[in-house]
Design a protein around this motif. Structure first.
Motif, short mmCIF file in Angstrom:
data_model
loop_
_atom_site.label_atom_id
_atom_site.label_comp_id
_atom_site.label_asym_id
_atom_site.label_seq_id
_atom_site.Cartn_x
_atom_site.Cartn_y
_atom_site.Cartn_z
N SER B 30 22.97 -1.51 67.51
CA SER B 30 22.53 -0.15 67.18
C SER B 30 23.17 0.24 65.86
N ASN B 31 22.75 1.34 65.33
CA ASN B 31 23.33 1.76 64.08
C ASN B 31 24.30 2.89 64.35
N LEU B 32 25.57 2.51 64.45
CA LEU B 32 26.58 3.48 64.87
C LEU B 32 26.70 4.61 63.86
N SER B 33 26.44 4.29 62.58
CA SER B 33 26.61 5.31 61.55
C SER B 33 25.71 6.50 61.80
N SER B 34 24.62 6.28 62.53
CA SER B 34 23.72 7.41 62.79
C SER B 34 24.30 8.31 63.87
N PHE B 35 25.24 7.77 64.64
CA PHE B 35 25.84 8.58 65.70
C PHE B 35 26.86 9.53 65.11
N VAL C 88 13.87 -5.45 68.67
CA VAL C 88 13.87 -4.15 69.32
C VAL C 88 13.61 -4.31 70.81
N MET C 89 12.58 -5.13 71.10
CA MET C 89 12.20 -5.29 72.51
C MET C 89 13.32 -5.93 73.31
N VAL C 90 13.85 -7.03 72.80
CA VAL C 90 14.91 -7.74 73.52
C VAL C 90 16.12 -6.83 73.71
N ALA C 91 16.55 -6.19 72.64
CA ALA C 91 17.78 -5.40 72.72
C ALA C 91 17.59 -4.17 73.60
N THR C 92 16.42 -3.51 73.47
CA THR C 92 16.21 -2.31 74.28
C THR C 92 16.22 -2.64 75.76
N LYS C 191 16.03 1.12 65.37
CA LYS C 191 15.41 1.72 66.56
C LYS C 191 16.43 2.09 67.63
N LEU C 192 17.47 1.27 67.81
CA LEU C 192 18.41 1.54 68.89
C LEU C 192 19.45 2.56 68.46
N ASP C 193 19.66 3.51 69.33
CA ASP C 193 20.58 4.59 69.01
C ASP C 193 21.87 4.37 69.79
N PHE C 194 22.99 4.65 69.13
CA PHE C 194 24.27 4.39 69.78
C PHE C 194 24.44 5.20 71.07
N SER C 195 24.20 6.52 70.96
CA SER C 195 24.47 7.34 72.16
C SER C 195 23.35 7.20 73.19
N ASP C 196 22.09 7.11 72.71
CA ASP C 196 20.99 7.04 73.67
C ASP C 196 20.95 5.71 74.40
#
Lengths: 273, 155, 260
Positions: B30-35, C88-92, C191-196
């Motif tokens: 993921s892109n931590l910088s966006s957090f 994206v698919m694999v990681a999600t 696409k992948l979000d750290f918190s989500d």
């Protein structure tokens, strides 16, 4: 709070009642266990002798009556005080209850490590002393599954006396032992009692061995104390039940048959249906 | 209960690899910088139609992301969508006559805000409003216009 | 009819009392945290038997799950000409679902069953009772370290599973099927979000670890102290942890990803 006569007893059971489900295991029994003596509780299998030890140790709660150990009412203590009291009680379980993932040495060291802040070298000295007193100093590196039943019980005994308790409760110490191990255990209980001035409570149905070492015997059956006294008094008892139990007769006041209804009638009863 | 060094080492290895995995997921996947929302300034734009724009959608200039959409709300007085954008602090020299449009990345991609810098000498500041906006293109509207046009040509 | 109602009432009452016992048990276990802070070596030992010994099965399964995802995802996505989104698919799917859920299921089979059997046998051989008589609280001394070991291990194992899985997907997708390496990672990162995604996955696995360890230890502690009782308790542990994991996963997914 308690009279002078009672403080001579390490354990005193007063009017105790306990039942499991609908079955009454103890019905208003009273017993005294004199300090420094070996008191035996005998009775047929299934009379709740082990339950009695668990009641004394505070693992079970009675319905009525109270149990006083060393001047303290076991079932009114707060948990922390109960644990303090248990440090002064030793208990030898039938199976030994050794912790299977530790060696003999670590098993004996267990209560010392849990309850004291002694250094390892001091613990080593104490453990070896306790193991020496049960004759198993050489077995310190064995694991519990490498021990015979008799040896396991002796290790458990060494562990029970690790904290130098004031009393030890033995749950069926003689059951399933060969004659030599049995002799060793009988001797050990006797010696430990006299050298450490312990109060010993022995629960057993092995008449000969128990009568040989006990200072006082209680016989219980069907939740009642049916006989008590010194071994001589018991052996001279007039009661039919006591005589049957002490001699091991198959029939007597305790019937050989489980129920008393008529045998023939029971046989024909099925045919009528 | 003597605790051995190998046991400690193995447990240490296990915990360390777990932490490495966590860091890997944070940094590489993921892109931590966006957090960690970088401190920036807020700019407001009003659109007649925000389309499928979502919070956290990228805000770009010339295809480079310079911020994210931080809130979308509806203004009941002017019947417009109010889009708040947080622009990163280092991009503080956007002219105040910059225009904003909502575009779609690819045919099926998500929507984003594209800024087109103007020629003014003054720069956008915290709380500034972008006046020139172009709404999102709604596919049905485009198709409708196309059909209308075709029908008009026939006459 | 009356009989059925009676049975239903009986079963309900049994379940509720068990739940009550389980709750008291859990509270008792949680008070054991003070002992663990005082003697962390107890926890270390259990982290070994719960975490380290599960490590291998988790990494191997993670690798294969990731590789399969890479293969299958590629065939589906290439139909739309969207191979670049394979990452994206694999990681999600790994980070959100498969990592926490599959590692919790494997954990139930590998570690939880062992915990139940161990505690059940300790109860059957009077070790727990013996400890009580030695004035040592077995719940704090024996059970609490195992509980916290399970609780801490689970997120670590799930993170490992996801990481190895993503690498496995990359191995197949990029190495074998020729997806562009840069696109694989950059699409994923965009696409992948750290918190989500990442944090929610970690939260999920923490919840699973908590519940699975609770079930395993309580079933062991509550087992009928015979060999049959212990074997039944072990079976119940695996079945119940699996159900709890899947059920909780649905609820947590609805809560976490429901609003978009």
């Amino acid at each position: 709070m308690y009279s002078a006569a009672q403080t001579d007893n390490t354990v005193s059971i007063q009017n105790l009642s306990f039942s499991r489900g609908d079955r009454k295991i103890f019905d208003d029994i009273s017993m005294q266990f004199a300090r420094g003596k070996i008191t035996a509780i005998m009775g047929p299998s299934g009379t709740g002798k082990t339950t009695l030890l668990k009641l004394i140790g505070g693992q079970l709660c009675p319905e009525q009556g109270c149990i006083v150990v060393d001047g303290e009412n076991v079932h009114q203590l707060r948990l922390a005080d109960l644990y303090d009291l248990r440090k002064r009680m030793g208990m030898l379980f039938q199976s030994g209850a050794l912790l299977t993932d530790m060696s003999v040495y670590d098993n004996v060291a267990f209560p010392l490590r849990e309850h004291t802040r002694l250094t390892e070298s001091l613990i080593r000295t104490l453990v070896l002393m306790k193991l020496q007193s049960v004759g198993l100093r050489g077995a310190r590196d064995l694991m519990p599954n490498e021990l015979s039943g008799g040896m396991a019980r002796r290790v458990a005994l060494a562990r029970a006396i690790a904290l130098d308790p004031m009393m030890i409760m033995y749950d069926e110490p003689f059951t399933g032992q060969d004659p030599i191990s049995l002799g060793v255990l009988v001797k050990l209980i006797k010696t430990l009692n006299s050298t450490l001035h312990l109060t010993s409570i022995v629960v057993s149905h092995d008449v000969q061995e128990t009568a040989a070492i006990a200072d006082y015997i209680y016989l219980i059956s069907d939740g009642k104390v049916v006989g008590q006294g010194t071994p001589e008094q018991i052996s001279r008892s007039e009661s039919g039940w006591v005589r049957q139990f002490m001699r091991g007769d198959a029939d007597g006041p305790v019937r050989f048959h489980y129920t008393d209804d008529d045998y023939l009638e029971d046989l024909f009863h099925t045919e009528e249906q | 209960m003597q605790h051995s060094k190998t046991l400690d080492t193995l447990v240490g290895l296990f915990v360390a690899s777990g932490i490495v995995a966590f860091l890997f997921l944070s940094m590489q996947v993921s892109n931590l910088s966006s957090f960690v929302e970088p401190a920036g300034y807020l700019v407001i734009a009003r659109f007649d139609n925000a389309g499928g724009l979502k919070v956290k959608a990228p805000v770009t200039v010339a295809g480079v992301r310079i911020g994210r959409v931080s809130a979308i709300s509806f203004d009941e007085q002017q019947f417009q969508a109010v889009v708040k954008m947080r622009i990163e602090k280092k991009y503080n020299r956007l002219p105040d006559d910059t225009s904003a449009s909502i575009f779609t990345a690819g045919l099926l991609g998500e929507q984003y805000v594209s800024l087109e810098p103007g020629g003014s000498e003054d720069y956008l500041q915290d709380g500034s409003e972008i006046d020139i906006t172009q709404s999102a293109l709604v596919l049905e509207e485009i198709i409708g216009q196309l059909l209308f046009k075709k029908a008009g040509e026939k006459d | 009819m009356l009989y059925v109602l009676q049975q239903l009432g009986y079963v309900t009452r049994q379940r509720l009392t068990k739940l009550g016992r389980g709750t008291f048990f859990l509270l008792h276990v949680l008070t054991g945290i003070s002992d663990i802070l005082r003697r962390p070596e107890l926890l270390i030992r259990q982290l070994y038997s719960v975490g380290v010994l599960t490590f291998l099965i988790i990494t191997v399964s993670g690798l294969f799950v990731g590789m399969v995802l890479g293969l299958q995802g590629y065939y589906v996505l290439s139909d739309f000409g969207a191979e670049e989104t394979l990452g994206v698919m694999v990681a999600t799917s790994l980070v959100r679902e498969l990592g926490p859920v599959v590692s919790a299921l494997l954990f139930a089979g590998r570690a939880d069953s062992a915990l139940t059997a161990e505690i059940g046998l300790m109860k059957a051989t009077e070790q727990l009772s013996g400890m009580e008589m030695m004035a040592v609280d077995p719940v704090k001394r024996i059970i609490a370290p195992r509980f916290f070991a399970g609780f801490f291990s689970m997120p670590l194992l799930a993170a490992l599973f996801s990481m190895i899985g993503v690498l496995g997907g990359q191995m197949v997708g990029v190495g074998l099927l020729g997806v562009d390496d840069g696109a694989f990672w950059s699409q994923m990162q965009a696409k992948l979000d750290f918190s989500d995604d990442i944090l929610n996955g970690i939260i999920k696995s923490t919840v699973f670890g908590f519940v699975a360890s609770w079930i395993a230890l309580f079933e062991g502690y509550d087992a009928v102290p015979t060999s049959e009782g212990v074997s039944r308790a072990t079976t119940r542990t695996v079945v119940n942890s699996a159900f709890a994991t899947l059920g909780l996963d649905f609820i947590l997914t609805a809560l976490m990803f429901g609003d978009d």
